[in-house]
Design an enzyme around this catalytic site. Structure first.
Site, PDB file in Angstrom:
ATOM      1  N   ASP A  11       0.850  -1.119  -0.129  1.00 52.79           N
ATOM      2  CA  ASP A  11      -0.265   0.299   0.060  1.00 52.79           C
ATOM      3  C   ASP A  11       0.783   1.301  -0.394  1.00 52.79           C
ATOM      4  OD1 ASP A  11      -2.226  -1.351   0.253  1.00 52.79           O
ATOM      5  OD2 ASP A  11      -2.566  -1.193   1.963  1.00 52.79           O
ATOM      6  N   ASP A 130     -13.416  -7.042  -5.756  1.00 55.87           N
ATOM      7  CA  ASP A 130     -13.522  -7.158  -3.192  1.00 55.87           C
ATOM      8  C   ASP A 130     -15.150  -8.945  -3.367  1.00 55.87           C
ATOM      9  OD1 ASP A 130     -11.420  -5.938  -3.372  1.00 55.87           O
ATOM     10  OD2 ASP A 130     -12.450  -4.666  -2.962  1.00 55.87           O
TER      11      ASP A 130
END
Lengths: 244, 174
Positions: A11, A130
């Site tokens: 990230d 997702d």
């Protein structure tokens, strides 16, 4: 089939690798170039950088990071986060990334997948999905996207996606193992390679995912520590997984 | 010092090729006709790429070249006579054969696979069928060699140290 792939996921915010954005204050854990190069040396097959920069000029931040990574890292890497247009994607690829990953932007306007595939080639277009209970969620999994996961997977393929990065939301960060059954169903529904994400806690979990998916995304299991990737690779080889 | 010209014919990832050759100490030039080594990288789809080459006159420059050319991924496929991609596209015709759609396994074929004793990174949906194939990977064309043209289906610029060694050999032979 090519060898199964292990893909560390980093990230990135404002040019730094960070962790703990969801449940704690954001902590700086290193430089994307240094950490990326260290994972590459530790045996990563590819890397994924997910830009979670909160500021408006996400694209400039992503391009600057991709350019710096490309100078030092000689394995393929994907850039995701905030890519909404073909121009965004081209800028990141021209900086040296190999693929872009799109999620909410593709759900909002599925024709984006076709535009990206026509310009960049399908092999450069990853659609991140997702999913929870067979349904797709968007906007970092905060919203119901109103789509069935298998139908969306097939639609992504028919629109020209090159890979699907499937995150099982209810497993993400739990370290209880990937949702292998769901990954297998998605893999059966498409001819595309599937990258498994969410739930890796140990080598057995990763081995189980690689039995049904082409690649495993590794996030919290690595603790931002390239040495953990070295030991994980050794454990996977013990389990009979053939790696690079 | 060897000079290398990377064909630029539209958007895409030529940056990694440029960086990889820079690391090997090559001198980069825009002179595709006369550089010691010309590199035809792969960008997007066959039809768009061929149009980009023609628009810039690079198709004629490459056909006329007698010094080495290295085609990478789609760059290999463009050198063939034709490709099945985009409903059928004429290639440069530098190398006999055609590019056909992959049928088996996961498509695109993405990841690391062996070519001889080395392992390289691949990302492709089409593959060469050609009498000029000199190395394969899992039964699929990985390297074609014809006259001064060498084409590789894999991406040496993204294949870590093994890829760098491959590019170094191309450079030293040029």
């Amino acid at each position: 089939m090519p060898l199964p792939r292990l893909i560390p996921c980093l990230d990135v915010a404002d040019g730094r690798v960070v962790k703990g954005v969801r449940f704690e204050s954001m902590r700086d854990v290193g430089d994307p170039v240094e950490l990326g190069a260290a994972y590459s040396d530790a045996g990563a097959d590819e890397l994924v950088f997910l830009d979670i920069t909160a500021t408006l000029d996400k694209r400039a931040a992503a391009v600057a990071t991709a350019a710096r990574v490309a100078e030092q890292v000689t394995i393929p890497f994907t850039f995701g986060g905030g890519i909404r247009t073909v121009d965004d994607a081209c800028a990141v690829l021209e900086a040296g990334a190999d693929k872009v990953s799109v999620n909410s932007a593709a759900l909002a306007r599925p024709a984006l997948i076709e535009e990206l595939a026509a310009t960049l080639g399908s092999q450069a277009v990853v659609v991140a999905i997702d999913t929870e209970d067979g349904r797709v969620r968007s906007h970092s999994a905060t919203r119901e996207a109103g789509r069935d996961t298998l139908e969306w997977a097939r639609e992504c393929e028919s629109r020209g996606a090159g890979e699907l990065l499937v995150t099982s939301i209810d497993r993400d960060g739990t370290r209880n193992g990937y949702d292998v059954e769901q990954l297998a169903r998605i893999g059966d529904a498409v001819q595309l390679p599937v990258i498994a994400s969410g739930g890796a806690g140990n080598a057995r979990h990763v081995a189980d995912a690689l039995a049904v998916a082409s690649a495993a995304l590794l996030a919290s299991i690595l603790h931002e520590d390239p040495a953990r990737l070295v030991s994980l690779r050794a454990e996977l080889k013990e389990l009979g997984i053939c790696l690079r | 010092m060897k000079t290398v010209a990377i064909c630029r014919y539209g958007a895409g990832n030529v940056r990694s090729v440029e960086l990889a050759l820079g690391r090997l100490g090559a001198e980069l030039t825009d002179d595709v006709a006369n550089a010691d080594l010309a590199i035809l990288p792969g960008v997007g789809s066959a039809r768009t790429a061929m149009a980009g080459l023609r628009e810039r006159g690079l198709d004629e420059v490459l056909r006329a070249r007698t010094k080495p050319i290295l085609g990478i991924c789609l760059g290999l496929q463009l050198a063939l006579e034709s490709s099945e991609e985009d409903g059928g596209v004429d290639g440069l015709g530098i190398v006999p054969g055609r590019a056909v759609r992959l049928r088996d396994g996961r498509v695109p074929r993405i990841g690391w696979a062996m070519v001889g004793d080395d392992v390289y990174w691949f990302a492709h949906s089409y593959v060469a069928e050609s009498p000029a194939v000199t190395a394969t990977s899992e039964g699929l064309a990985a390297v074609v060699e014809h006259g001064s043209f060498t084409g590789v289906q894999f991406h040496p610029e993204k294949s870590g140290p093994a890829g760098a060694r491959f590019l170094e050999r191309c450079l030293s032979r040029a």
